[in-house]
Motif scaffolding. Structure first.
Motif, PDB file in Angstrom:
ATOM      1  N   ARG A  71       0.832  -1.204   0.000  1.00  0.00           N
ATOM      2  CA  ARG A  71       0.000   0.000   0.000  1.00  0.00           C
ATOM      3  C   ARG A  71       0.864   1.251   0.000  1.00  0.00           C
ATOM      4  N   ASP A  72       0.297   2.294  -0.551  1.00  0.00           N
ATOM      5  CA  ASP A  72       0.907   3.608  -0.548  1.00  0.00           C
ATOM      6  C   ASP A  72      -0.024   4.484   0.271  1.00  0.00           C
ATOM      7  N   ASN A  73       0.342   4.736   1.505  1.00  0.00           N
ATOM      8  CA  ASN A  73      -0.533   5.481   2.401  1.00  0.00           C
ATOM      9  C   ASN A  73      -0.771   6.920   1.939  1.00  0.00           C
ATOM     10  N   ALA A  74       0.228   7.516   1.326  1.00  0.00           N
ATOM     11  CA  ALA A  74       0.084   8.886   0.841  1.00  0.00           C
ATOM     12  C   ALA A  74      -0.959   8.983  -0.263  1.00  0.00           C
ATOM     13  N   LYS A  75      -1.101   7.912  -1.047  1.00  0.00           N
ATOM     14  CA  LYS A  75      -2.046   7.898  -2.158  1.00  0.00           C
ATOM     15  C   LYS A  75      -3.326   7.137  -1.835  1.00  0.00           C
ATOM     16  N   ASN A  76      -3.420   6.595  -0.627  1.00  0.00           N
ATOM     17  CA  ASN A  76      -4.569   5.783  -0.226  1.00  0.00           C
ATOM     18  C   ASN A  76      -4.852   4.693  -1.259  1.00  0.00           C
ATOM     19  N   THR A  77      -3.803   4.016  -1.657  1.00  0.00           N
ATOM     20  CA  THR A  77      -3.898   3.001  -2.687  1.00  0.00           C
ATOM     21  C   THR A  77      -3.323   1.678  -2.198  1.00  0.00           C
ATOM     22  N   VAL A  78      -4.014   0.594  -2.522  1.00  0.00           N
ATOM     23  CA  VAL A  78      -3.546  -0.741  -2.190  1.00  0.00           C
ATOM     24  C   VAL A  78      -3.311  -1.502  -3.484  1.00  0.00           C
ATOM     25  N   TYR A  79      -2.283  -2.347  -3.487  1.00  0.00           N
ATOM     26  CA  TYR A  79      -1.910  -3.105  -4.664  1.00  0.00           C
ATOM     27  C   TYR A  79      -1.887  -4.595  -4.341  1.00  0.00           C
ATOM     28  N   LEU A  80      -2.091  -5.398  -5.359  1.00  0.00           N
ATOM     29  CA  LEU A  80      -1.943  -6.838  -5.226  1.00  0.00           C
ATOM     30  C   LEU A  80      -1.147  -7.332  -6.423  1.00  0.00           C
ATOM     31  N   GLN A  81       0.101  -7.698  -6.186  1.00  0.00           N
ATOM     32  CA  GLN A  81       0.940  -8.282  -7.222  1.00  0.00           C
ATOM     33  C   GLN A  81       0.704  -9.784  -7.224  1.00  0.00           C
ATOM     34  N   MET A  82       0.250 -10.315  -8.339  1.00  0.00           N
ATOM     35  CA  MET A  82      -0.087 -11.723  -8.455  1.00  0.00           C
ATOM     36  C   MET A  82       0.849 -12.381  -9.451  1.00  0.00           C
ATOM     37  N   ASN A  83       1.665 -13.292  -8.959  1.00  0.00           N
ATOM     38  CA  ASN A  83       2.607 -14.027  -9.791  1.00  0.00           C
ATOM     39  C   ASN A  83       2.245 -15.508  -9.812  1.00  0.00           C
ATOM     40  N   SER A  84       2.798 -16.212 -10.776  1.00  0.00           N
ATOM     41  CA  SER A  84       2.568 -17.654 -10.906  1.00  0.00           C
ATOM     42  C   SER A  84       1.085 -17.990 -10.835  1.00  0.00           C
ATOM     43  N   LEU A  85       0.301 -17.258 -11.587  1.00  0.00           N
ATOM     44  CA  LEU A  85      -1.143 -17.423 -11.535  1.00  0.00           C
ATOM     45  C   LEU A  85      -1.577 -18.808 -12.006  1.00  0.00           C
ATOM     46  N   LYS A  86      -2.615 -19.312 -11.360  1.00  0.00           N
ATOM     47  CA  LYS A  86      -3.183 -20.616 -11.653  1.00  0.00           C
ATOM     48  C   LYS A  86      -4.635 -20.463 -12.084  1.00  0.00           C
ATOM     49  N   PRO A  87      -5.170 -21.420 -12.841  1.00  0.00           N
ATOM     50  CA  PRO A  87      -6.580 -21.336 -13.233  1.00  0.00           C
ATOM     51  C   PRO A  87      -7.521 -21.187 -12.037  1.00  0.00           C
ATOM     52  N   GLU A  88      -7.177 -21.781 -10.908  1.00  0.00           N
ATOM     53  CA  GLU A  88      -8.020 -21.673  -9.728  1.00  0.00           C
ATOM     54  C   GLU A  88      -8.020 -20.283  -9.102  1.00  0.00           C
ATOM     55  N   ASP A  89      -7.156 -19.394  -9.591  1.00  0.00           N
ATOM     56  CA  ASP A  89      -7.174 -18.005  -9.149  1.00  0.00           C
ATOM     57  C   ASP A  89      -8.248 -17.197  -9.869  1.00  0.00           C
ATOM     58  N   THR A  90      -8.865 -17.778 -10.869  1.00  0.00           N
ATOM     59  CA  THR A  90      -9.902 -17.089 -11.628  1.00  0.00           C
ATOM     60  C   THR A  90     -11.055 -16.698 -10.716  1.00  0.00           C
ATOM     61  N   ALA A  91     -11.382 -15.419 -10.704  1.00  0.00           N
ATOM     62  CA  ALA A  91     -12.434 -14.904  -9.832  1.00  0.00           C
ATOM     63  C   ALA A  91     -12.598 -13.416 -10.078  1.00  0.00           C
ATOM     64  N   VAL A  92     -13.634 -12.854  -9.477  1.00  0.00           N
ATOM     65  CA  VAL A  92     -13.759 -11.411  -9.407  1.00  0.00           C
ATOM     66  C   VAL A  92     -13.056 -10.971  -8.129  1.00  0.00           C
ATOM     67  N   TYR A  93     -12.142 -10.048  -8.254  1.00  0.00           N
ATOM     68  CA  TYR A  93     -11.377  -9.564  -7.113  1.00  0.00           C
ATOM     69  C   TYR A  93     -11.917  -8.217  -6.651  1.00  0.00           C
ATOM     70  N   TYR A  94     -12.153  -8.112  -5.352  1.00  0.00           N
ATOM     71  CA  TYR A  94     -12.710  -6.912  -4.758  1.00  0.00           C
ATOM     72  C   TYR A  94     -11.738  -6.321  -3.750  1.00  0.00           C
ATOM     73  N   CYS A  95     -11.512  -5.028  -3.836  1.00  0.00           N
ATOM     74  CA  CYS A  95     -10.726  -4.409  -2.786  1.00  0.00           C
ATOM     75  C   CYS A  95     -11.653  -3.952  -1.671  1.00  0.00           C
ATOM     76  N   HIS A  96     -11.102  -3.855  -0.487  1.00  0.00           N
ATOM     77  CA  HIS A  96     -11.866  -3.481   0.695  1.00  0.00           C
ATOM     78  C   HIS A  96     -11.028  -2.561   1.566  1.00  0.00           C
ATOM     79  N   VAL A  97     -11.681  -1.554   2.115  1.00  0.00           N
ATOM     80  CA  VAL A  97     -10.985  -0.669   3.039  1.00  0.00           C
ATOM     81  C   VAL A  97     -11.839  -0.440   4.270  1.00  0.00           C
ATOM     82  N   LEU A  98     -11.167  -0.268   5.388  1.00  0.00           N
ATOM     83  CA  LEU A  98     -11.814   0.099   6.637  1.00  0.00           C
ATOM     84  C   LEU A  98     -11.470   1.554   6.896  1.00  0.00           C
ATOM     85  N   ILE A  99     -12.481   2.393   6.936  1.00  0.00           N
ATOM     86  CA  ILE A  99     -12.317   3.829   7.175  1.00  0.00           C
ATOM     87  C   ILE A  99     -12.704   4.152   8.609  1.00  0.00           C
TER      88      ILE A  99
END
Length: 118
Positions: A71-99
């Protein structure tokens, strides 16, 4: 009002990589926790990874060693680097924040599709 804008999803072959981003905008007084969840067809939404404002991380066993949350706190941004992806990773990905602003509030992104082909 807080809005979460996700980007980075797409179609990739098994073994490939993708990087998801989620930027929070609006009244973001404090965001102690940011994270990613995913939901495949016919399945429950599940935790992928979370990260605290101090950098503490938590990962689902299925993605440990392959995914990295940051995450970059200054930009209020979260990242997810996904490597070695597998077919079972197939999905809709949702980000979530607690304010936190006198009280705690949950916000969810619109979701981004990740499809991994074999």
């Amino acid at each position: 009002q807080v809005q979460l804008v996700e980007s980075g999803g797409g179609l990739v072959q098994a073994g490939g990589s993708l990087r998801l981003s989620c930027a929070a905008s609006g009244s973001t007084f404090s965001i102690p926790v940011m994270g990613w969840y995913r939901q495949a067809p016919g399945k429950q939404r599940e935790l992928v990874a979370t990260i605290s404002s101090g950098g503490d991380t938590n990962y689902a066993d299925s993605v440990k060693g392959r995914f990295t949350i940051s995450r970059d706190n200054a930009k209020n941004t979260v990242y997810l680097q996904m490597n070695s992806l597998k077919p079972e990773d197939t999905a809709v990905y949702y980000c979530h924040v607690l304010i936190v602003d006198r009280a705690a509030y949950d916000y969810w992104g619109q979701g981004t599709q990740v499809t991994v082909s074999s």
